[in-house]
Motif scaffolding. Structure first.
Motif, PDB file in Angstrom:
ATOM      1  N   VAL A  87       0.840  -1.201   0.000  1.00 35.43           N
ATOM      2  CA  VAL A  87       0.000   0.000   0.000  1.00 35.43           C
ATOM      3  C   VAL A  87       0.876   1.252   0.000  1.00 35.43           C
ATOM      4  O   VAL A  87       0.582   2.247  -0.696  1.00 35.43           O
ATOM      5  N   ALA A  88       1.972   1.212   0.775  1.00 29.85           N
ATOM      6  CA  ALA A  88       2.883   2.357   0.808  1.00 29.85           C
ATOM      7  C   ALA A  88       3.520   2.590  -0.554  1.00 29.85           C
ATOM      8  O   ALA A  88       3.760   3.742  -0.948  1.00 29.85           O
ATOM      9  N   ALA A  89       3.799   1.521  -1.288  1.00 29.05           N
ATOM     10  CA  ALA A  89       4.369   1.678  -2.635  1.00 29.05           C
ATOM     11  C   ALA A  89       3.404   2.403  -3.559  1.00 29.05           C
ATOM     12  O   ALA A  89       3.802   3.288  -4.350  1.00 29.05           O
ATOM     13  N   VAL A  90       2.112   2.059  -3.462  1.00 33.66           N
ATOM     14  CA  VAL A  90       1.110   2.774  -4.263  1.00 33.66           C
ATOM     15  C   VAL A  90       1.036   4.234  -3.820  1.00 33.66           C
ATOM     16  O   VAL A  90       0.935   5.151  -4.659  1.00 33.66           O
ATOM     17  N   GLY A  91       1.107   4.449  -2.491  1.00 32.73           N
ATOM     18  CA  GLY A  91       1.082   5.818  -1.994  1.00 32.73           C
ATOM     19  C   GLY A  91       2.269   6.633  -2.466  1.00 32.73           C
ATOM     20  O   GLY A  91       2.157   7.852  -2.681  1.00 32.73           O
ATOM     21  N   VAL A  92       3.426   5.974  -2.621  1.00 34.82           N
ATOM     22  CA  VAL A  92       4.612   6.671  -3.126  1.00 34.82           C
ATOM     23  C   VAL A  92       4.355   7.208  -4.524  1.00 34.82           C
ATOM     24  O   VAL A  92       4.682   8.372  -4.864  1.00 34.82           O
ATOM     25  N   LEU A  93       3.749   6.404  -5.379  1.00 35.84           N
ATOM     26  CA  LEU A  93       3.459   6.842  -6.751  1.00 35.84           C
ATOM     27  C   LEU A  93       2.465   8.000  -6.761  1.00 35.84           C
ATOM     28  O   LEU A  93       2.637   8.988  -7.488  1.00 35.84           O
ATOM     29  N   LEU A  94       1.404   7.902  -5.929  1.00 36.66           N
ATOM     30  CA  LEU A  94       0.417   8.975  -5.888  1.00 36.66           C
ATOM     31  C   LEU A  94       1.015  10.263  -5.333  1.00 36.66           C
ATOM     32  O   LEU A  94       0.734  11.365  -5.830  1.00 36.66           O
ATOM     33  N   ALA A  95       1.849  10.132  -4.283  1.00 33.29           N
ATOM     34  CA  ALA A  95       2.464  11.318  -3.701  1.00 33.29           C
ATOM     35  C   ALA A  95       3.429  11.975  -4.682  1.00 33.29           C
ATOM     36  O   ALA A  95       3.503  13.209  -4.781  1.00 33.29           O
ATOM     37  N   ALA A  96       4.175  11.151  -5.428  1.00 30.55           N
ATOM     38  CA  ALA A  96       5.109  11.715  -6.407  1.00 30.55           C
ATOM     39  C   ALA A  96       4.364  12.438  -7.516  1.00 30.55           C
ATOM     40  O   ALA A  96       4.815  13.487  -8.027  1.00 30.55           O
ATOM     41  N   ALA A  97       3.198  11.909  -7.915  1.00 30.46           N
ATOM     42  CA  ALA A  97       2.428  12.543  -8.984  1.00 30.46           C
ATOM     43  C   ALA A  97       1.870  13.889  -8.549  1.00 30.46           C
ATOM     44  O   ALA A  97       1.652  14.782  -9.384  1.00 30.46           O
TER      45      ALA A  97
END
Length: 406
Positions: A111-121
Motif C-alpha cells: 500500500v505504501a508503494a502505491v502511496g509513493v506513486l500517488l504522492a510523487a504525482a
C-alpha cells in the motif's frame, strides 16, 4: 529487583514516547495550518493521524489502516504530500515491528508503494515525477527494512526469553522431582529404623513379662530398654512425619551423587560400617585419611544413618569431581552437643573413565537429610584448592527432657 512502572497496562516509558511522537505530529500539523494546502481541514487530518499513533504498539494493523485511510483523504483532496505525512512512515514502521503477522507488514509495504506513486504525482517541482518517486521509495523502503530488522531482533530476544523460562520451569520440575525422590528414600530408611525399634520393644517387653517373678532386676532393665527405645522411636516417627510433609525446597547444585557400590535397600546402616565404606572408596581410587576425635556416643539409628549417608555422598562427589587419585580427609568430631563431619579433598585427581551408577542427589540429598535433624551444611571450594563439606548434627536431648518437651 527492577520495578517496571506501567500506565493502562503498558510500560510508562513506551507510553511517554508514543505521546511525544503524537504531540510532534500535532505540532507540525498546527504550525503548517496557515500555509499548507487544505488549511485547517488538512490539519484535522494530521491530528487524526497523531491520535491513531497513540495505539501503534497495541493495535499496529488497525493504526496503519486508519492512517492509510486519512492519507487517502489527503490524496483525493489533492493536497499533495505534507509535513505531517511522517505519520505514514511511523505507522508503516509500527506494523512491521509490532504486527502479529509479517503478512500485515508486507501488505502495508505494498500500500505504501502505491502511496509513493500517488504522492510523487502530486508533488509540485521542476524535476521529473519519477525522480521524486524514487526518492520517496528509497525513504519508505529504508523505513520498512529497518523495521524488519528490529522485528527480527525483537522476536529473537522474545524466543530466548521464552526458552529461558521453559528451561527454568523444567529445572524447577526436575528439582522438585529430585527432592521428592530423596525424601521418599529418607522416609523409607526412617521407617526401617522405627520398625527395628518396635521389634526391639516387643522382644524386651515379652522378656520382661517372663522375668518379673524370676529376676525382677533384669525385668526392670528390660522395661527401661523398652521405654528408652519407645522414646527414640517416637522421635524418629516425628522426623518421619516431617520428611513426608511438603516443606520448602533446599538447594540444588546439579551433582547426582555417584556411588561405588549401592547398599541393599532395606539394610539399616550404622557408623560401624563406615570403615567398609571408606575402604570401598579407597579401592575406587581415592586416597582417604580418616580421623575420629572424641568418644562416639550412643546415637539414634536415624542419626547414625544420616552421618553414614553424608560421608557417602561427600566421598561420591569427591570421586566424581576431584577424580581418581585425589587425597580426601574424613574427620568425625564427637562432642556433648553435636557430631561434626568434615570431608575435604585437594581436587588433584584424574577424571573418571567410566562413572559408576548414581545413588543419590549430591548436596541436595545431604541438605534434606541434615535438615531432618536440624543440622547445618556448609559446602564450597577451599582456598588452597579442592572442595570441602562440613555438616554439624546436634545430638538429641536426654530421654527425660524429650518427654517433658512433648
Amino acid at each position: 529487583m527492577t520495578v517496571r512502572r506501567t500506565l493502562f497496562g503498558r510500560p510508562l516509558r513506551g507510553v511517554a514516547f508514543d505521546v511525544a511522537v503524537a504531540a510532534l505530529v500535532v505540532l507540525v500539523s498546527v504550525a503548517s495550518a496557515v500555509n499548507q494546502p487544505g488549511g485547517w481541514a488538512a490539519t484535522l487530518v494530521g491530528v487524526g493521524m497523531a491520535v491513531a499513533l497513540l495505539f501503534r504498539r497495541t493495535h499496529p494493523s488497525a493504526v496503519t489502516v486508519v492512517v492509510a485511510a486519512l492519507a487517502l483523504v489527503q490524496v483525493v483532496a489533492e493536497w499533495g504530500p505534507l509535513v505531517y505525512d511522517v505519520a505514514v512512515l511511523i505507522a508503516l514502521y509500527s506494523v512491521v515491528k509490532y504486527g502479529e503477522r509479517l503478512r500485515d507488514g508486507v501488505l502495508a509495504g505494498a500500500v505504501a508503494a502505491v502511496g509513493v506513486l500517488l504522492a510523487a504525482a502530486q508533488t509540485p517541482g521542476v524535476i521529473q515525477w519519477w525522480v521524486t518517486a524514487l526518492w520517496y521509495a528509497l525513504v519508505t523502503g529504508a523505513v520498512w527494512l529497518v523495521a524488519l530488522n528490529v522485528r527480527t531482533r525483537r522476536l529473537y530476544v522474545l524466543s530466548l526469553e521464552e526458552r529461558a523460562t521453559t528451561l527454568e520451569r523444567e529445572r524447577e520440575a526436575e528439582f522438585r522431582a529430585a527432592v521428592a525422590e530423596e525424601r521418599t528414600r529418607i522416609a523409607r530408611e526412617l521407617h526401617d529404623v522405627v520398625a527395628h525399634s518396635m521389634a526391639v520393644m516387643i522382644v524386651q517387653a515379652d522378656g520382661a513379662r517372663f522375668m518379673f517373678d524370676r529376676d525382677p532386676a533384669q525385668a526392670r532393665t528390660a522395661v527401661k530398654v523398652v521405654a528408652d527405645t519407645g522414646r527414640q522411636a517416637l522421635e524418629e516417627m516425628r522426623r518421619l512425619v516431617g520428611v513426608l510433609r511438603d516443606a520448602g525446597p533446599g538447594i540444588a547444585d546439579g551433582s547426582d551423587g555417584l556411588v561405588v557400590a549401592a547398599d541393599p535397600e532395606h539394610r539399616r546402616l550404622a557408623l560401624a560400617e563406615l570403615p567398609d565404606l571408606l575402604a570401598r572408596f579407597d579401592d575406587a581410587g581415592l586416597r582417604i585419611r580418616s580421623t575420629v576425635t572424641g568418644a562416639p556416643p550412643a546415637l539414634p539409628p536415624g542419626l547414625e544413618l544420616t552421618v553414614y549417608r553424608v560421608v557417602q555422598e561427600a566421598l561420591t562427589n569427591a570421586l566424581k569431581h576431584a577424580g581418581v587419585g585425589a587425597s580426601v580427609e574424613v574427620v568425625l568430631t564427637y562432642s556433648d552437643e553435636a557430631v561434626l563431619v568434615r570431608v575435604l579433598d585437594n581436587g588433584l585427581g584424574r577424571p573418571l573413565v567410566s562413572p559408576a551408577p548414581s545413588g543419590g542427589h549430591g548436596l541436595l540429598g545431604m541438605r534434606e537429610r541434615v535438615t531432618v535433624y536440624d543440622g547445618s551444611l556448609t559446602a564450597g571450594p577451599r582456598p588452597v584448592g579442592g572442595w570441602q563439606v562440613e555438616v554439624r548434627l546436634p545430638l538429641p536431648s536426654e530421654p527425660a527432657t524429650e518427654v517433658i518437651a512433648a
